[in-house]
Design an enzyme around this catalytic site. Structure first.
Site, mmCIF file in Angstrom:
data_model
loop_
_atom_site.group_PDB
_atom_site.id
_atom_site.type_symbol
_atom_site.label_atom_id
_atom_site.label_comp_id
_atom_site.label_asym_id
_atom_site.label_seq_id
_atom_site.Cartn_x
_atom_site.Cartn_y
_atom_site.Cartn_z
ATOM 1 C CE LYS A 502 -6.994 -15.958 -17.004
ATOM 2 N NZ LYS A 502 -8.071 -14.961 -16.888
ATOM 3 N NE ARG A 600 -12.689 -9.203 -16.124
ATOM 4 C CZ ARG A 600 -12.143 -10.351 -15.671
ATOM 5 N NH1 ARG A 600 -11.364 -10.317 -14.609
ATOM 6 N NH2 ARG A 600 -12.400 -11.498 -16.265
ATOM 7 C CE1 TYR A 728 19.060 -5.438 4.018
ATOM 8 C CE2 TYR A 728 17.609 -7.154 3.145
ATOM 9 C CZ TYR A 728 18.769 -6.390 3.047
ATOM 10 O OH TYR A 728 19.618 -6.562 1.992
ATOM 11 C CG MET A 777 15.704 -9.302 -4.491
ATOM 12 S SD MET A 777 16.769 -8.143 -5.383
ATOM 13 C CE MET A 777 16.012 -6.585 -4.950
#
Length: 834
Positions: A502, A600, A728, A777
């Site tokens: 998964k 869950r 930044y 980023m």
């Protein structure tokens, strides 16, 4: 020529039945790697988890007629087969190949040590191929199985053999010595690899030295103190073979003390190393196009052997200067036009071609398979027989298209053209192919590049491979296989294994990992959502797949693609049953999730009577498994909770199975529980993060191999003055003259912003460099003031073998799961098999 009758006599086995005397040329140990059924001898090996005798019926149907077995075979079941009965098939394999080795009286070089075995072997091949017809171990075939497979193909036309041998526990080398029986030995070095099987490093050295018990010469480095002492003791013990024959001779080299080859200096430039030495009081030197210490050491071992062989110093110098990189792995990369490219473009011989074709055969993601193949050099066969064998191999492996490059393969193109369904084209040179290259000729196919070094197939690779972002995630498929096998070794013989793929296989990729798991016989796959399962089915995965979070909107896809949903509530059970009925199906497989304390998803104990009633009264569904989820199996402080969950699961699953009236698979153990709670292994276990080389319990971490390496490159180097700010918000200020390196990764690639301002570090030129400023980023700046000579294009390791992802997770105050699954899809994955 060998046949069943002659092999039976060699092994002193019982020839249970004989229906003919076909020639036996190939030994087959893995049913998935069948290439030449008519001339293969299948030897089914038996281990605690797998008995290969079960594959005899399948292989007999495919045309194999020669078998060595250690179990009785029903009379008349295989009327056209030759069957030899022995006590132990592994012992028979070793005895047969050891006898085969005795038929040859050629120089045999045996190589052992902790590191460098494969490099030394391949470099010796490069250095000596002009003078000898060489047979050598393919890739790193140096185990109890790999060594026999390496030695068996030895033929009368070979004039030199080079085999490597590795061991992981005492007693193993005695078997390999009889099979290799080296005349010359090379002990590369000694390190910590595989130390867990030995009392101490001296025991490991002495066990490895057994390989040279009957050798005439041993080459080694005196600078490893323990190795030198053990070699001298071993030399005294071996002594004279008899009164007429000399015993083992030693050829030592050293950078520190007197030796047969005394290294006086190593002068390194940016791209090469000049190694100066004294040999028999004469100053000599070589230059190699490498600067790392490992390459220097490996080259000196090769140099020593060439001196022993009496080669002229001028020839040695010329060939050393031309040493090339060794491809230690098969790389799988994304290619143009939705293709996949397997790059193995550094050597081309029958042994390595077979291995590469087997890797190609594992790939199911594309409908077509293509091989681009150069001339095969130094085969020892006539071109006609060689390329007939290659064509037959391509046919057996289901290849759809072959592109031959070189004068020899072009001259023998009729061998390929006569195969029905095999498209073929031929070019005399790599340059000719490149001039006529058309991207549109390659669509939706897996392409294997297999070429000798002189053909420079890396140029073809650049045309076929998709241009990628310089930040890449390397996935070591061999490490995945190693980790799976290690966990399998911890299981009880009847326990099945479900692999969790998964979340894009924990960030490692989907079909690439699933292909590997399917090839290695894992019993089940598990995905989070139906679309993940559908994608695996589209790429050729046929094994059972459980969907852990089925949504009503995905029921159509689940039914269409034969996926198996987890059912965790009465409402979901009702909805899925209705969908199955509308589809006109019965007995559709499902998996029932029980809540034993995770709270869950799942049925609680009070739900079991109603659940049992509905399932037992309906023929729409068939329960394939009942399972639950452990909350804290890795934590010793929570073992009381794990025990409670296990007991509750036993009670609930027993009640449900009793009502169903048929056996179902029960599973509750995850990666940590496999090792820490073996009583919970039951019928199946679910292997997740452990498969990717991370032990959350940290009890067997040293026995796992890291799978993923995230790396990037330096885009620019900045020289700053005191007071200059970086990034930044100007959060990082240079305290003095500083150097920063901007690297091509950011939070859009999955590098957490929490690692800003020195919280995180990366490896540059082998040293840790802290993050300078805020993670952006697409870019991160590193403080490399303390690291000399950092330049644009330098490789940067974000995490990997030398900087574990667990350390990154600690710095980011999270867990490795989050780091791995957070790697962005824009980061290209490169898969390789060692």
């Amino acid at each position: 020529m060998y046949n069943a009758e002659s092999i039976s006599k060699v092994l002193k086995g019982e020839l249970l039945q004989q229906t003919g005397n076909p020639e036996i040329e190939h030994i087959l140990l893995d049913s998935r790697k069948l290439s030449f059924p008519e001339t293969s001898l299948f030897i089914p090996l038996v281990s605690s988890r797998r008995n290969a005798h079960q594959y005899i019926p399948e292989l007999y149907e495919k045309g194999v007629s020669n078998f060595i077995v250690s179990e009785p075979v029903p009379e008349g079941k295989y009327p056209k087969a030759n069957i030899i009965l022995v006590k132990d098939t592994m012992q028979a394999l070793h005895s047969l190949v050891a006898w085969h080795r005795q038929q040859f009286h050629i120089p045999v070089i045996g190589i052992t040590g902790s590191n460098g075995k494969t490099i030394v072997k391949e470099w010796l091949y490069q250095l000596l191929e002009k003078d000898y017809n060489i047979i050598r171990s393919p890739k790193s075939y140096n185990s109890q199985i790999g060594v026999p497979l390496s030695v068996w193909p030895t033929k009368q036309e070979h004039t030199l053999a080079i085999f490597e041998a590795g061991i992981s526990q005492p007693g193993e080398m005695e078997h390999l010595e009889k099979i290799i029986r080296p005349t010359v030995g090379i002990f590369t070095n000694i390190g910590e690899a595989h130390n867990e099987g030995f009392l101490n490093i001296r025991q490991k050295i002495n066990e490895k030295l057994v390989l040279f018990s009957k050798s005439e010469l041993l080459i080694y480095c005196k600078d490893y103190l323990a190795l030198n002492e053990c070699v001298l003791n071993f030399h005294n013990l071996v002594g004279k073979k008899d009164s007429h024959e000399s015993g083992l001779q030693l050829f030592s080299w050293s950078r520190k003390t007197e030796a047969d080859l005394r290294i006086t200096s190593v002068d390194k430039s940016e791209h090469d190393s000049r190694i100066n030495a004294l040999y028999q009081t004469t100053p000599i030197h070589i230059t190699i196009p490498f600067v790392d210490e490992g390459s220097v050491e490996n080259a000196i071992h090769c140099w020593a052997l060439m001196l022993h062989l009496g080669m002229s110093q001028s020839v040695i110098q010329q060939r050393m200067d031309q040493l090339g990189n060794i491809a230690m792995r098969l790389e799988l990369k994304q290619g143009i036009n939705n293709c996949s490219v397997i790059n193995d473009s550094y050597n081309s011989d029958l042994g390595s071609l077979t291995i590469a074709l087997e890797f190609l055969q594992q790939q199911q993601q594309h409908p077509s398979r293509t091989v681009i193949l150069s001339d095969i050099l130094q085969s020892g066969k006539s071109d006609a027989s060689l390329y007939e064998e290659v064509a037959s191999l391509l046919l057996q492996k289901g290849i759809n298209k072959v592109i031959g490059i070189g004068k020899n393969i072009t001259r023998e193109k009729k061998s390929f053209q006569q195969i029905t369904g095999l498209k073929s084209s031929f070019f005399l040179t790599t340059e000719e192919f490149i001039q006529q290259f058309n991207q549109q000729d390659f669509q939706h196919e897996t392409i294997l590049l297999k070429g000798a070094r002189v053909f420079e197939f890396e140029r073809i690779g650049k045309l076929l491979e998709q241009k990628v972002h310089q930040t890449i995630l390397e996935i070591n498929l061999s490490a995945v296989a190693h980790n799976v096998k290690h966990y399998q070794s911890l299981l009880k013989p009847a326990t099945k294994l479900m692999a969790m793929v998964k979340a894009f296989s924990y960030g490692s990729g989907s079909f690439e990992i699933a292909n590997l798991l399917q090839f290695h016989g894992v019993d089940y796959l598990a995905v989070a959502y139906a679309d993940e399962g559908v994608e695996l089915r589209r790429t050729g995965i046929t094994m059972p797949i459980m969907v852990m979070n089925p949504e009503p909107a995905s029921f159509d896809a689940i039914l269409q693609w034969n996926l198996e949903p987890e059912i965790y509530s009465l409402q979901l059970l009702k909805l899925f049953s209705e969908e199955v009925q509308l589809a006109g199906k019965t007995g559709f497989p499902v998996h029932i999730k029980l809540d034993t304390g995770m709270h869950r998803l799942g049925f609680e104990k009070k739900d079991i009577p109603e659940l049992a009633r509905i399932l037992s009264e309906s023929s729409l569904l068939k329960v394939n498994s009942v399972f639950s989820h452990l909350a804290a199996s890795e934590d010793p402080a929570m073992d009381h909770l794990t025990k409670q969950q296990g007991q509750l699961f036993f009670e609930m699953s027993h009640e449900l199975q009793k009502a169903l009236g048929y056996a179902v698979i029960r599973h509750i153990a995850n990666s940590a529980a496999i090792e820490r709670h073996p009583d919970l292994q039951l019928d199946m276990v679910r292997l997740g993060i452990g498969m990717y080389g991370i032990d959350s319990a940290n009890t067997i971490q040293d026995q796992l191999r890291p799978v993923s390496t995230l790396k990037t490159t330096v885009a620019q180097v900045k020289h700053l003055a005191a007071g200059d700010t970086v990034g930044y918000g100007a959060k990082w200020v240079a305290k003095g003259p500083s150097v920063t390196a901007t690297v091509r990764i950011g939070y859009a690639d999955g590098y957490p912003r929490r690692l800003s301002n020195g919280q995180g570090k990366m490896l540059v030129r082998g040293q840790l460099a802290p993050v300078a400023g805020i993670v952006a980023m697409d870019m991160v700046m590193l403080d490399v003031t303390h690291i000399p000579d950092v330049t644009e294009g330098d490789e940067v390791i974000v995490f990997g073998d030398t900087l574990p992802v667990q350390q990154l997770a600690v710095w980011a105050d999270t867990i490795p799961y989050e780091i791995l699954t957070g790697i962005s899809q824009r980061v290209k994955r490169v898969y390789f098999e060692e």
